[in-house]
Design an enzyme around this catalytic site. Sequence first.
Site, PDB file in Angstrom:
ATOM      1  N   HIS A 285     -19.493 -73.361 -37.967  1.00 27.51           N
ATOM      2  CA  HIS A 285     -18.415 -73.085 -37.842  1.00 27.51           C
ATOM      3  C   HIS A 285     -17.812 -74.605 -37.588  1.00 27.51           C
ATOM      4  O   HIS A 285     -18.217 -75.654 -37.290  1.00 27.51           O
ATOM      5  CB  HIS A 285     -18.225 -72.491 -36.250  1.00 27.51           C
ATOM      6  CG  HIS A 285     -16.856 -72.101 -36.013  1.00 27.51           C
ATOM      7  ND1 HIS A 285     -15.865 -72.488 -35.344  1.00 27.51           N
ATOM      8  CD2 HIS A 285     -16.484 -70.623 -36.266  1.00 27.51           C
ATOM      9  CE1 HIS A 285     -14.788 -72.023 -35.281  1.00 27.51           C
ATOM     10  NE2 HIS A 285     -15.017 -70.637 -35.804  1.00 27.51           N
TER      11      HIS A 285
ATOM     12  N   ASP B 158     -19.723 -63.844 -36.326  1.00 26.94           N
ATOM     13  CA  ASP B 158     -19.818 -62.669 -37.479  1.00 26.94           C
ATOM     14  C   ASP B 158     -21.313 -62.754 -37.919  1.00 26.94           C
ATOM     15  O   ASP B 158     -21.522 -61.680 -38.733  1.00 26.94           O
ATOM     16  CB  ASP B 158     -18.990 -63.325 -38.561  1.00 26.94           C
ATOM     17  CG  ASP B 158     -17.572 -63.050 -38.360  1.00 26.94           C
ATOM     18  OD1 ASP B 158     -17.116 -62.221 -37.865  1.00 26.94           O
ATOM     19  OD2 ASP B 158     -16.626 -64.020 -38.485  1.00 26.94           O
TER      20      ASP B 158
HETATM   21  N1  ACO Z   1     -25.280 -72.807 -44.592  1.00 24.03           N
HETATM   22  C1  ACO Z   1     -25.768 -74.048 -44.963  1.00 24.03           C
HETATM   23  N2  ACO Z   1     -25.141 -75.165 -44.852  1.00 24.03           N
HETATM   24  C2  ACO Z   1     -24.215 -75.451 -44.366  1.00 24.03           C
HETATM   25  C3  ACO Z   1     -23.376 -74.261 -43.785  1.00 24.03           C
HETATM   26  C4  ACO Z   1     -24.011 -73.139 -43.896  1.00 24.03           C
HETATM   27  N3  ACO Z   1     -23.579 -72.118 -43.487  1.00 24.03           N
HETATM   28  N4  ACO Z   1     -22.195 -74.594 -43.199  1.00 24.03           N
HETATM   29  C5  ACO Z   1     -22.153 -75.999 -43.296  1.00 24.03           C
HETATM   30  N5  ACO Z   1     -23.292 -76.444 -43.889  1.00 24.03           N
HETATM   31  C6  ACO Z   1     -23.661 -77.814 -44.260  1.00 24.03           C
HETATM   32  C7  ACO Z   1     -22.823 -78.207 -45.258  1.00 24.03           C
HETATM   33  O1  ACO Z   1     -23.380 -78.256 -46.681  1.00 24.03           O
HETATM   34  C8  ACO Z   1     -22.746 -79.865 -45.099  1.00 24.03           C
HETATM   35  O2  ACO Z   1     -23.875 -80.560 -45.527  1.00 24.03           O
HETATM   36  P1  ACO Z   1     -24.021 -81.914 -46.021  1.00 24.03           P
HETATM   37  O3  ACO Z   1     -23.514 -82.795 -44.726  1.00 24.03           O
HETATM   38  O4  ACO Z   1     -25.281 -82.171 -46.152  1.00 24.03           O
HETATM   39  O5  ACO Z   1     -22.804 -82.088 -46.907  1.00 24.03           O
HETATM   40  C9  ACO Z   1     -22.418 -79.805 -43.342  1.00 24.03           C
HETATM   41  O6  ACO Z   1     -23.229 -78.371 -43.334  1.00 24.03           O
HETATM   42  C10 ACO Z   1     -21.242 -79.843 -43.080  1.00 24.03           C
HETATM   43  O7  ACO Z   1     -20.443 -78.790 -43.537  1.00 24.03           O
HETATM   44  P2  ACO Z   1     -18.889 -78.778 -43.764  1.00 24.03           P
HETATM   45  O8  ACO Z   1     -18.510 -78.043 -45.042  1.00 24.03           O
HETATM   46  O9  ACO Z   1     -18.076 -80.258 -43.542  1.00 24.03           O
HETATM   47  O10 ACO Z   1     -18.529 -77.916 -42.472  1.00 24.03           O
HETATM   48  P3  ACO Z   1     -17.003 -77.299 -42.108  1.00 24.03           P
HETATM   49  O11 ACO Z   1     -16.791 -77.367 -40.698  1.00 24.03           O
HETATM   50  O12 ACO Z   1     -16.056 -77.863 -43.197  1.00 24.03           O
HETATM   51  O13 ACO Z   1     -17.383 -75.831 -42.478  1.00 24.03           O
HETATM   52  C11 ACO Z   1     -17.689 -73.565 -42.367  1.00 24.03           C
HETATM   53  C12 ACO Z   1     -17.263 -74.675 -41.584  1.00 24.03           C
HETATM   54  C13 ACO Z   1     -16.442 -73.116 -43.469  1.00 24.03           C
HETATM   55  C14 ACO Z   1     -17.620 -72.227 -41.531  1.00 24.03           C
HETATM   56  C15 ACO Z   1     -19.028 -73.481 -42.976  1.00 24.03           C
HETATM   57  O14 ACO Z   1     -20.071 -73.740 -41.944  1.00 24.03           O
HETATM   58  C16 ACO Z   1     -19.366 -72.177 -43.807  1.00 24.03           C
HETATM   59  O15 ACO Z   1     -19.279 -72.279 -44.934  1.00 24.03           O
HETATM   60  N6  ACO Z   1     -20.063 -71.254 -43.087  1.00 24.03           N
HETATM   61  C17 ACO Z   1     -20.552 -69.804 -43.873  1.00 24.03           C
HETATM   62  C18 ACO Z   1     -19.435 -69.092 -43.732  1.00 24.03           C
HETATM   63  C19 ACO Z   1     -19.104 -68.638 -42.337  1.00 24.03           C
HETATM   64  O16 ACO Z   1     -19.865 -68.101 -41.646  1.00 24.03           O
HETATM   65  N7  ACO Z   1     -17.799 -68.497 -41.948  1.00 24.03           N
HETATM   66  C20 ACO Z   1     -17.318 -67.901 -40.653  1.00 24.03           C
HETATM   67  C21 ACO Z   1     -16.799 -68.657 -39.740  1.00 24.03           C
HETATM   68  S1  ACO Z   1     -16.616 -68.084 -38.141  1.00 24.03           S
HETATM   69  C22 ACO Z   1     -15.102 -67.275 -38.375  1.00 24.03           C
HETATM   70  O17 ACO Z   1     -14.283 -67.234 -39.278  1.00 24.03           O
HETATM   71  C23 ACO Z   1     -14.551 -66.157 -37.526  1.00 24.03           C
END
Ligand code: ACO
Length: 432
Positions: A309, A367
């Site tokens: 998140h 979610d």
């Molecule tokens: N699975 C695996 N790796 C992940 C995930 C994930 N779900 N989410 C983040 N990471 C990793 C990234 O690859 C990154 O790794 P790195 O440092 O090696 O490059 C690190 O964790 C940080 O990720 P960011 O993209 O900087 O995190 P950000 O805060 O921008 O993204 C987000 C948040 C979009 C929710 C992301 O975690 C994601 O895509 N999750 C899956 C989709 C999801 O469940 N969305 C629902 C959110 S809740 C809602 O809307 C109610």
Amino acid sequence: MSQKTMILTDPDTGRSLELPVRESTIGPPALEVSSLYREFGIFTYDPGFLSTASCTSRITYIDGEQGILRYRGYPIEELAAKTSFLEVAYLLLYGDLPSETQLTTFEDSISRHSMINESLKRFFDGFHYDAHPMAMLIGVVGSLSAFYHDHFESHENITQEQRELVAHRLIAKMPTIAAAAYKHNLGEPFIYPRRDLRYVANFLNMMFATPCERYRISPLAERAMNLLFILHADHEQNASTSTVRLAASSGANPYACIAAGITSLWGPAHGGANEEVLKMLGEIGTVDRIDQYIAKVKDKSFRLAGFGHRVYKNYDPRAKIIRDVCHRVLEELADGSNPQFELALRLEEIALKDEYFLERKLYPNVDFYSGIIYRALGIPINMFTAMFAIARTVGWVAHWIELTTDPEYRIGRPRQRYVGEPLRQIRPIRQR
Ligand code: ACO
């Protein structure tokens, strides 16, 4: 007490600029940089708004580190335990929980506005039978602007009563429109809203009753959905809410602005995540394939849906509340033997011990569980994000009201860092 300031110095000229720090009730204060460009000719650059507050708000407070979520000051845990979705809707719109009389009047108004114009209903005939419900929601909610456009030429002319009417209409009609989208997919006749049913029960009835068969509303299904709607009702300046605010900042018709919010919500990184979770569980298939799947997540082939998140970096408080409900729903409605739920729990267990996820503070978000609950309640996967949209409409309209009554409100117009071509000259076409 004098206002705190921070000083920014330009190393080239030695000139300094004192920037005011705007205090918050709780949570980090905000450094006001609106004079920066005028004084220094420089912009701030913050892709994804990681450190940028786009507005001042009194609606929802989140502390991502502590896992805190509060609506109008009330902790989400208490609201989830003690209130109904429409009480929460009233709270978000009006700033405090309703008295008994206020709640009755509010519920009555929502119920009165739940029908949609027969012409609007006919819009569904223009969609292909397998159109995604979110695509239909975007189109039909946007079309409400054609039915209710009077008063919206400019924000200044709208009265408080007109704002309330927009809010009540949208909260009331959204379940009717979402259920109609589902019926269109099935090819079944549309079921009219019923005034003798509560908000969630009425929605379930519009989804599952048919003209030839009554639908028995399960009290557990109603309770679980009521809870999910409360948890999804608002989440401060997320992508869809910010989209609604930005669209509304130009003075656009509010129904069209909410359609813009639905568009943003549809993305798999936002409200589309619960749909992705179920697709992912289907792809994994069996528990013995989890390790192989996680290895692919780690080599960045794809992300684990329902994990991580932007704001909650320790845990998502909504996920904590919903996890228990998920167990109860599955025990009662699916005999506790749902293979997808078992798979989800194993995935959760494995991922929570894995260094990759621990290092990056990636935990299951709301979610991850909401999709599993909706599935157990018989909601089809492609309707999951539409369910989220019904609940989040409350937050969107609360923010629309806040924006349009904010004395500091101006049209949203972000700046950019331009890295394209400098000045170029056009060569005649034969020489290109
Ligand atoms: N699975 C695996 N790796 C992940 C995930 C994930 N779900 N989410 C983040 N990471 C990793 C990234 O690859 C990154 O790794 P790195 O440092 O090696 O490059 C690190 O964790 C940080 O990720 P960011 O993209 O900087 O995190 P950000 O805060 O921008 O993204 C987000 C948040 C979009 C929710 C992301 O975690 C994601 O895509 N999750 C899956 C989709 C999801 O469940 N969305 C629902 C959110 S809740 C809602 O809307 C109610």
